[in-house]
Design a protein around this motif. Structure first.
Motif, short mmCIF file in Angstrom:
data_model
loop_
_atom_site.label_atom_id
_atom_site.label_comp_id
_atom_site.label_asym_id
_atom_site.label_seq_id
_atom_site.Cartn_x
_atom_site.Cartn_y
_atom_site.Cartn_z
N GLY A 188 11.01 3.51 79.55
CA GLY A 188 12.35 3.51 80.11
C GLY A 188 13.17 2.18 79.36
O GLY A 188 14.07 1.76 80.06
N GLY A 189 13.02 1.86 78.17
CA GLY A 189 13.68 0.97 77.62
C GLY A 189 13.11 -0.45 78.03
O GLY A 189 13.59 -1.60 77.27
N ALA A 190 11.85 -0.67 78.22
CA ALA A 190 11.24 -1.94 78.41
C ALA A 190 10.59 -2.47 76.94
O ALA A 190 10.64 -3.59 76.85
N GLY A 191 10.45 -1.41 76.21
CA GLY A 191 9.89 -1.91 74.85
C GLY A 191 10.37 -0.72 73.81
O GLY A 191 10.25 0.61 74.18
N TRP A 192 10.25 -1.06 72.61
CA TRP A 192 10.81 -0.20 71.32
C TRP A 192 9.88 -0.12 70.46
O TRP A 192 9.44 -1.38 70.11
N GLN A 193 9.63 0.83 69.74
CA GLN A 193 9.05 1.09 68.64
C GLN A 193 9.81 1.65 67.43
O GLN A 193 10.35 2.77 67.72
N ASN A 194 9.69 1.33 66.23
CA ASN A 194 10.26 1.92 65.20
C ASN A 194 9.93 3.32 64.60
O ASN A 194 8.71 3.32 64.29
N LEU A 195 10.64 4.21 64.70
CA LEU A 195 10.11 5.50 64.09
C LEU A 195 10.63 5.69 62.78
O LEU A 195 9.98 6.73 62.17
N GLY A 196 11.24 4.89 62.14
CA GLY A 196 11.56 5.09 60.79
C GLY A 196 13.02 5.25 60.40
O GLY A 196 14.00 5.03 61.37
N ASN A 197 13.44 5.46 59.16
CA ASN A 197 14.95 5.40 58.72
C ASN A 197 15.40 6.83 59.15
O ASN A 197 14.80 7.74 59.38
#
Length: 211
Positions: A188-197
């Motif tokens: 819910g927006g509490a944390g984020w992870q990078n999926l890539g370019n």
């Protein structure tokens, strides 16, 4: 400012709008008289920009002042609606000297109380260096948590947020190299992870098929 003419006010026996109309006609006639002289002149063109405007100009600050002055959170009622300030400290107070713009919001379709907002987070009101700020809420926007930025001291701009049918949030961010990357949140927006370019550029956008 009200730019409408007041027909009830007269000067010299004529409404003011009449005098304005006459002056406009005279100006148009005068400009038409200049047309033969101006037609042979070329209008100077502005030079094309050699680079895009979304680039780093100021360096990142080593220490970002986040608690210069505190004041109550901004609450703005408008008819039956109430807006609550998002970029607040851990106690829900406004952060003096904080600077941000270009917000983008997403809502969890499975639980509308869960929302997240991303924005351009500047180091200060005097700095052009900007990062990917974000905040989230679990009570429909009454209270907000502002954890910080996606990556410290990484220049970012033009945030775009969206959600899918299952309630996952996505954050598309423009980098200083004029390309983008995509981030995912399953909380819910509490944390984020990078999926890539991701391909894109200035003022990029994206949509998600929620069917």
């Amino acid at each position: 400012m009200d730019l409408r003419h007041d027909h009830s006010y007269k000067e010299g026996g004529f409404p003011m709008v009449y005098g304005t109309l006459v002056s406009r006609v005279l100006v148009v006639i005068w400009l038409l008289g200049l047309t033969p002289f101006a037609s042979g002149q070329s209008v100077p063109r502005k030079p094309l920009l050699e680079t895009h405007l979304e680039q780093m100009q100021d360096p990142p600050a080593t220490i970002v002042p986040r608690r210069l002055q505190l004041s109550p959170q901004k609450v703005a009622p408008f008819g039956p609606f109430i807006s609550y300030q998002v970029n607040v400290d851990v106690n829900g107070n406004n952060i003096g000297g904080d600077a941000a713009n270009e917000p983008s919001i997403c809502v969890d379709p499975t639980n509308p109380n869960r929302m997240s907002i991303g924005w351009r987070q500047f180091n200060s009101v005097t700095s052009n260096f900007r990062q990917a700020g974000w905040g989230f809420t679990t009570d429909g926007g009454v209270t907000w948590t502002f954890p910080g930025v996606l990556q410290n001291n990484i220049f970012r701009s033009d945030p775009v947020l969206n959600s899918d049918a299952t309630g996952q949030f996505f954050y598309l961010s423009l980098l200083n190299n004029f390309f983008d990357d995509l981030w995912l949140s399953t909380s819910g927006g509490a944390g984020w992870q990078n999926l890539g370019n991701a391909t894109g550029g200035d003022k990029q956008w994206f949509t998600i098929d929620k069917t």
